[in-house]
Design a protein around this motif. Structure first.
Motif, short mmCIF file in Angstrom:
data_model
loop_
_atom_site.label_atom_id
_atom_site.label_comp_id
_atom_site.label_asym_id
_atom_site.label_seq_id
_atom_site.Cartn_x
_atom_site.Cartn_y
_atom_site.Cartn_z
N GLU A 53 0.83 -1.21 0.00
CA GLU A 53 0.00 0.00 0.00
C GLU A 53 0.86 1.26 0.00
O GLU A 53 0.50 2.26 -0.62
CB GLU A 53 -0.95 0.00 1.20
CG GLU A 53 -2.00 -1.08 1.16
CD GLU A 53 -1.50 -2.47 1.56
OE1 GLU A 53 -0.35 -2.59 2.06
OE2 GLU A 53 -2.25 -3.43 1.36
N GLU A 54 1.98 1.21 0.71
CA GLU A 54 2.86 2.39 0.73
C GLU A 54 3.52 2.59 -0.62
O GLU A 54 3.65 3.73 -1.09
CB GLU A 54 3.93 2.27 1.82
CG GLU A 54 4.80 3.51 1.88
CD GLU A 54 5.75 3.57 3.05
OE1 GLU A 54 6.56 4.51 3.07
OE2 GLU A 54 5.69 2.69 3.93
N VAL A 55 3.93 1.52 -1.27
CA VAL A 55 4.51 1.63 -2.61
C VAL A 55 3.47 2.22 -3.56
O VAL A 55 3.78 3.13 -4.34
CB VAL A 55 5.03 0.27 -3.12
CG1 VAL A 55 5.44 0.35 -4.58
CG2 VAL A 55 6.20 -0.22 -2.26
N LEU A 56 2.24 1.74 -3.49
CA LEU A 56 1.17 2.26 -4.34
C LEU A 56 0.97 3.75 -4.07
O LEU A 56 0.87 4.55 -5.01
CB LEU A 56 -0.13 1.50 -4.08
CG LEU A 56 -1.38 1.99 -4.82
CD1 LEU A 56 -1.17 1.97 -6.33
CD2 LEU A 56 -2.58 1.15 -4.41
N ASN A 57 0.95 4.14 -2.81
CA ASN A 57 0.78 5.54 -2.45
C ASN A 57 1.95 6.39 -2.96
O ASN A 57 1.74 7.45 -3.55
CB ASN A 57 0.66 5.66 -0.93
CG ASN A 57 0.28 7.05 -0.50
OD1 ASN A 57 -0.61 7.66 -1.05
ND2 ASN A 57 0.98 7.56 0.50
N ARG A 58 3.17 5.92 -2.77
CA ARG A 58 4.34 6.67 -3.22
C ARG A 58 4.36 6.80 -4.75
O ARG A 58 4.69 7.85 -5.28
CB ARG A 58 5.63 6.01 -2.73
CG ARG A 58 5.88 6.22 -1.25
CD ARG A 58 7.14 5.47 -0.79
NE ARG A 58 7.41 5.72 0.60
CZ ARG A 58 8.12 6.75 1.05
NH1 ARG A 58 8.64 7.62 0.20
NH2 ARG A 58 8.33 6.91 2.34
N ALA A 59 4.00 5.73 -5.45
CA ALA A 59 3.97 5.80 -6.91
C ALA A 59 2.89 6.78 -7.39
O ALA A 59 3.09 7.49 -8.38
CB ALA A 59 3.73 4.41 -7.50
N THR A 60 1.79 6.84 -6.66
CA THR A 60 0.71 7.74 -7.03
C THR A 60 1.08 9.20 -6.76
O THR A 60 0.82 10.07 -7.57
CB THR A 60 -0.57 7.37 -6.24
OG1 THR A 60 -0.92 6.03 -6.56
CG2 THR A 60 -1.72 8.29 -6.59
#
Length: 101
Positions: A53-60
């Motif tokens: 979820e953090e990777v998804l958030n950072r990529a977004t």
């Protein structure tokens, strides 16, 4: 000079800590774009130790998920904490390439 400006802006909004980070990219592949995106995010999470979820958030927020030229292939790019890049053994390379610190 840029660090000072970032610190001043952060202080104005009550931000005490400024994360030192650098860009990193992972390739995801799959039968379709949804699978490729999930694959790239999971690869990034596995290598960095960050939660999916953090990777998804950072990529977004600090990066991108780009469709590559090949069908079912994406590039997941985001700003990753330098401490993690150091642990991965590539922190020095990222600092040199992007003139960080």
């Amino acid at each position: 000079m840029q660090r000072q400006k970032v610190a001043e802006l952060g202080a104005r909004w009550g931000q005490r800590e400024i994360e030192e980070s650098g860009p990193i990219t992972f390739i995801g592949s799959g039968a379709n774009l949804n699978e490729a995106t999930e694959n790239g995010l999971r690869r990034a999470a596995g290598v960095t130790g960050l939660a999916y979820e953090e990777v998804l958030n950072r990529a977004t927020i600090t990066g991108s998920i780009d469709i590559s030229r090949l069908p079912g292939t994406v590039r997941v790019t985001f700003l990753c904490p330098l401490a993690i890049l150091d642990r991965m053994g590539i922190g020095r390379l990222v600092r040199e390439k992007y003139e960080l610190e």
